[in-house]
Design a protein around this motif. Structure first.
Motif: not given
Length: 471
Positions: A188-200, A279-288
């Motif tokens: 659940x915490x991982x989902x929250x972190x990705x949500x924050x990434x979306x806001x940023x 700057x894109x590490x969180x998004x690239x992790x999600x994409x992979x």
């Protein structure tokens, strides 16, 4: 919910790729037309990058822990690490040798006739801030944090990664039955972190604008004309390296680099605009993860690659050494060039986190070889920032391709899901976080298939995937 490409159509102008591209374009224009104002816009880009870096350590920790906890096999983790390091070594070696070959063929520094004694090295000292490359012992010891809290506070990725591996292995050994709340919390915490990434990421176009405007204003057209041949050689060598990498990855893992770049174009454009792959590490992790790579593989390979797989930086370092030797009129024989490659192979692994790392590595290599004065490194002060786009793009792409290759070698690449996502038959919904590859919601396992891929037509696979998500 996951949607097919037909079901999900957004206006082209609302795409993050388009907005970031507009931000970069406006930044270039501002830097050229209003350099005085643009030079003051650096904090905008830096602020965006800091917001992303704020999330990197908890993201790496949670991705690794959730991935390992669901794999639960320590031997598999060891083989993932060994295979990743083997690929990193091979890719870095090719990049270093390619830079050396291009330097010999193009000779970007020939005829400059620079006298190193006339160079002002004060700016070089300021750039490196007295930093030095760690020895092998120092590098290994630095991976072990004095404090876990300190590792997170200082954003030391390898230290965070070490703690995450230990935590994940321990959690897997205990099992979900004895620690259900911890398992659920990390998911659940991982989902929250990705949500924050979306806001940023809403601020990404603004960040790209500020970073590009500042770069053009400070390092603009004059540097381009002064180092034109070196820039052409570096970017041309990067194109050759990327082409070789594309062929190798296609033959080994069956991944189309062109399709992947189309799939992750927003992340690559943002990395180019900000000059930062972090700057894109969180998004690239999600994409992979969305593209079928097992979460444990993604969590181990990507952050490790940020320290051990700097293909773009390696290519630049070897080419820069040739440029400097040619600029001061020194002819390097084959033995010296090979010695330079060997030294750079080792020094490039300890560059991450060192201020002015490229200059420190070049200075250390020049001192070790003794072929030309270390002061010559100051020649590159005007060109280094202009190399960032090449280095960032090549480093990021190299780490993404390494993740696919290692996942394939480990049998942890969901090829059916990868094909569906890269072919845009399915668009993963950014509002939801898919389970790890070993979970029930992965495409393929939802259809009752093995890791090698789901059976049935794409439409049937899509229905299975959507049904699993709804359940």
């Amino acid at each position: 919910m996951q949607e097919t490409a037909r079901q999900r159509r957004r206006p082209w102008y609302s795409s993050l790729f388009v907005l970031v591209l507009i931000g970069i374009g406006l930044g270039i224009l501002t830097g050229l037309l209003f350099p005085g104002v643009a030079a003051l816009l650096g904090p905008i880009g830096e602020g965006f990058i800091k917001l992303i870096k704020m999330l990197v350590s908890p993201l790496i920790f949670l991705v690794v822990v959730t991935g390992i906890a669901k794999v639960g096999d320590m031997r598999s983790l060891g083989t993932i690490g060994i295979k990743a390091l083997a690929w990193f070594t091979a890719a870095t070696s090719v990049a270093l040798l390619l830079g050396m070959v291009v330097g010999n063929l193009v000779q970007p520094g020939a005829g400059m006739g620079i006298n190193p004694a006339t160079l002002d090295t004060s700016a070089l000292d300021e750039k490196t801030a007295g930093g030095h490359l760690p020895s092998g012992t120092e590098f290994v010891m630095d991976i072990i944090p004095t404090s876990v809290v300190g590792a997170f506070a200082e954003n030391e990725l390898l230290q965070v990664l070490l703690f995450a591996v230990l935590f994940g292995v321990a959690l897997a050994a205990i099992g979900r039955e004895r620690a259900p709340m911890v398992f659920d919390f990390t998911d659940q915490a991982l989902s929250i972190i990705f949500k924050i990434v979306g806001y940023v990421m809403y601020l990404a176009p603004l960040g790209a604008f500020g970073a590009m405007a500042h770069t053009v204003a400070v390092y603009g057209a004059s540097s381009l004309t002064s180092f034109g041949m070196l820039l052409l050689a570096a970017y041309g060598a990067a194109v050759v390296f990327i082409a070789l990498l594309a062929v190798a990855v296609r033959l080994i893992a069956g991944v189309s680099m062109i399709k992947f770049l189309r799939y992750a174009r927003e992340e690559f454009m943002l990395a180019l605009g900000t000059g930062s792959s972090e700057a894109v590490m969180p998004r690239i992790i999600r994409k992979l993860d969305d593209a079928g790579c097992d979460r444990a593989v993604v969590g181990l390979v990507v952050p490790t690659g940020y320290s051990f797989n700097l293909d773009g930086a390696a290519l630049y370092l070897s080419l820069a050494m040739m440029f400097l030797a040619q600029a001061v009129g020194v002819d390097l024989d084959l033995g010296t060039q090979l010695a330079i490659v060997g030294i750079l192979m080792l020094s490039s692994k300890g560059m991450a986190g060192v201020p002015g790392s490229a200059f420190v590595a070049l200075s250390a290599t020049a001192a070790a070889v003794g072929a030309f004065p270390v002061a010559a490194v100051a020649l590159l002060l005007g060109a280094d920032r202009l190399m960032d786009s090449m280095r960032v793009f090549t480093n990021l792409l190299g780490n993404c391709m390494a993740t696919f290759v290692v996942a394939h070698w480990e049998g942890r690449l969901d090829r059916e899901r990868m094909a569906a996502v890269l072919d845009r038959r399915i668009v993963p919904d950014a509002a939801t976080l898919p389970e790890a590859s070993t979970g029930e919601q992965r495409l393929g396992t939802a259809a009752g298939a093995t890791t090698g891929g789901a059976s049935g037509t794409p439409i049937e696979v899509t229905r299975h995937w959507q049904a699993a998500e709804r359940s």
